[in-house]
Write an enzyme that holds these catalytic residues in place. Structure first.
Site, PDB file in Angstrom:
ATOM      1  N   LYS A   1       1.013  -1.183  -0.104  1.00 55.00           N
ATOM      2  CA  LYS A   1      -0.125   0.078  -0.069  1.00 55.00           C
ATOM      3  C   LYS A   1       0.817   1.185   0.020  1.00 55.00           C
ATOM      4  CE  LYS A   1      -3.613  -2.430   0.443  1.00 55.00           C
ATOM      5  NZ  LYS A   1      -4.857  -2.232  -0.573  1.00 55.00           N
TER       6      LYS A   1
ATOM      7  N   HIS B   1      -9.431  -8.345  -7.776  1.00 56.57           N
ATOM      8  CA  HIS B   1      -9.582  -7.902  -6.292  1.00 56.57           C
ATOM      9  C   HIS B   1     -10.244  -8.991  -5.509  1.00 56.57           C
ATOM     10  CE1 HIS B   1     -11.435  -5.707  -2.786  1.00 56.57           C
ATOM     11  NE2 HIS B   1     -10.206  -5.549  -2.742  1.00 56.57           N
TER      12      HIS B   1
HETATM   13 MG   LIG Z   1      -6.845  -2.302  -4.105  1.00 59.90          MG
END
Ligand SMILES: [Mg+2]
Length: 366
Positions: A169, A300
């Site tokens: 992230k 996802h």
């Molecule tokens: Mg994502």
């Protein structure tokens, strides 16, 4: 075969320790779902995934508007049922979000029933494409709230376990920190491992252009959700200007929205999520659309891999699948990754059956 009843449920499964990305914080993973019972004794289970907020709106939609349409119907008429739900009473107030997540849960349960009735795992019922295993990439070491030390330790462990792909992230308030973290991860995992970064919509076009451009030097496999998911034009601009492919789709709810992204060249890895896009019925249409443009699909993993492993195994353009192992222990046949690859499930159905003890332990009243 006839549907006799449909019962919604909400489970909250603890995430230890809690995680954050650029816009979400989660201490529990929420499953808002439905079990559909038939007169032949087959029970289908489908669910969507949340950060344990808003689940009650999803199950309320199922209970009040979708379940009543199912009773007495043949689950094998899944596409007709999908149309009746999608274009029924909820169409006025919702064509995405809550309604499509509720629709996904019901649709997945219906496909689970059909595959069980056929005595096949869903990936074979849909027509198998990958018969042994599918490549996994691991996201579970790259959270935004991880200290740099923990981040580097976790990605090193992931590579040690045999994974050949890692996602981390980004989206810190100071992008220089993102840059340094990505640089350190690349140094830690070496050049052979593919590395993806996920912004979770946190950047604007200027931040994305400036900082993704700088990060091109780290040989990134894709840049995920850099901008607001409604901004097709912005993503198109990034796709044209950057030497990092654009990945998105976890917040794209319909085949029409995917059509616009794909046709305009604004997405390069299609991340359609079956638990958001209205279920398997719509996901397959998105996959067909992507195939016509020769675009790879990498879903996802909002369902934590249980259902998506079947879809990747049955879809020629699907390359690999994300791995986040938070909830796998609650299932009768948990999604299993060994040496960086998902081992394909063999039991009939969509791998969505939940063990009774966890069903009771994590159940939340809606
Ligand atoms: Mg994502």
């Amino acid at each position: 075969m006839k549907i006799t009843r449909a019962e919604s449920f909400i489970l909250h499964v603890p995430i230890t320790p809690p995680i954050t990305d650029a816009i979400n914080a989660a201490s529990h993973w929420g499953l808002a779902g439905v079990r559909i019972f038939t007169d032949e004794g087959i029970v289908g289970c489908g669910y969507t995934g949340t950060c344990a907020e808003g689940d009650d709106l999803i199950t309320r939609t199922i209970d009040r508007y979708y379940a009543p349409l199912l009773i007495g119907k043949d689950p094998f008429l899944v596409k007709e049922l999908w149309d009746e739900m999608r274009y029924g009473k909820m169409h006025w107030i919702g064509r995405a979000g809550v309604t499509h997540m509720a629709l996904a849960a019901v649709d997945i349960a219906l496909w689970d029933i059909m595959a069980k009735a056929a005595g096949k795992p869903l990936w074979q019922y849909l027509g198998g494409h990958k018969s042994k295993r599918i490549k996994a990439y691991n996201t579970n070491g790259g959270w935004l709230n991880w200290s740099k030390d923990r981040l580097l330790k976790d990605v090193a462990d992931i590579v040690e376990q045999g994974f050949t792909g890692v996602k981390m992230k980004v989206g810190k308030p100071d992008s220089r920190e993102d840059y340094e973290r990505v640089k350190a991860v690349r140094q830690t995992i070496g050049d052979e491992i593919i590395l993806m970064i996920d912004v979770n919509q946190q950047w604007n076009i200027n931040t994305a252009m400036t900082w993704a451009k700088k990060m091109e030097e780290f040989d990134l496999y894709w840049l995920e959700e850099p901008l607001n998911p409604d901004d097709i034009l912005g993503h198109k601009k990034l796709a044209e200007e950057l030497n990092i492919p654009i990945a998105l789709g976890e917040h794209v709810y319909t085949k029409y929205a995917f059509r616009d992204y794909i046709h305009q060249g604004a997405v390069e890895y299609v991340q359609a999520d079956v638990t958001r896009v209205g279920g398997i019925t719509e996901w397959l249409q998105v996959a067909g659309l992507a195939a016509a443009y020769d675009l790879p699909i990498c879903p996802h993993v909002g369902d934590m891999g249980q259902i998506h492993q079947h879809l990747v195994a049955s879809t020629p353009g699907a390359l690999m699948l994300e791995y986040i192992p938070w909830i796998r222990h609650i299932f009768a046949e948990p999604a299993t990754v060994k040496d960086g690859y998902y081992i394909l499930p063999q039991r009939p159905g969509a791998s969505t059956d939940i063990l009774p003890e966890y069903f009771e332990a994590y159940r939340v009243k809606s």
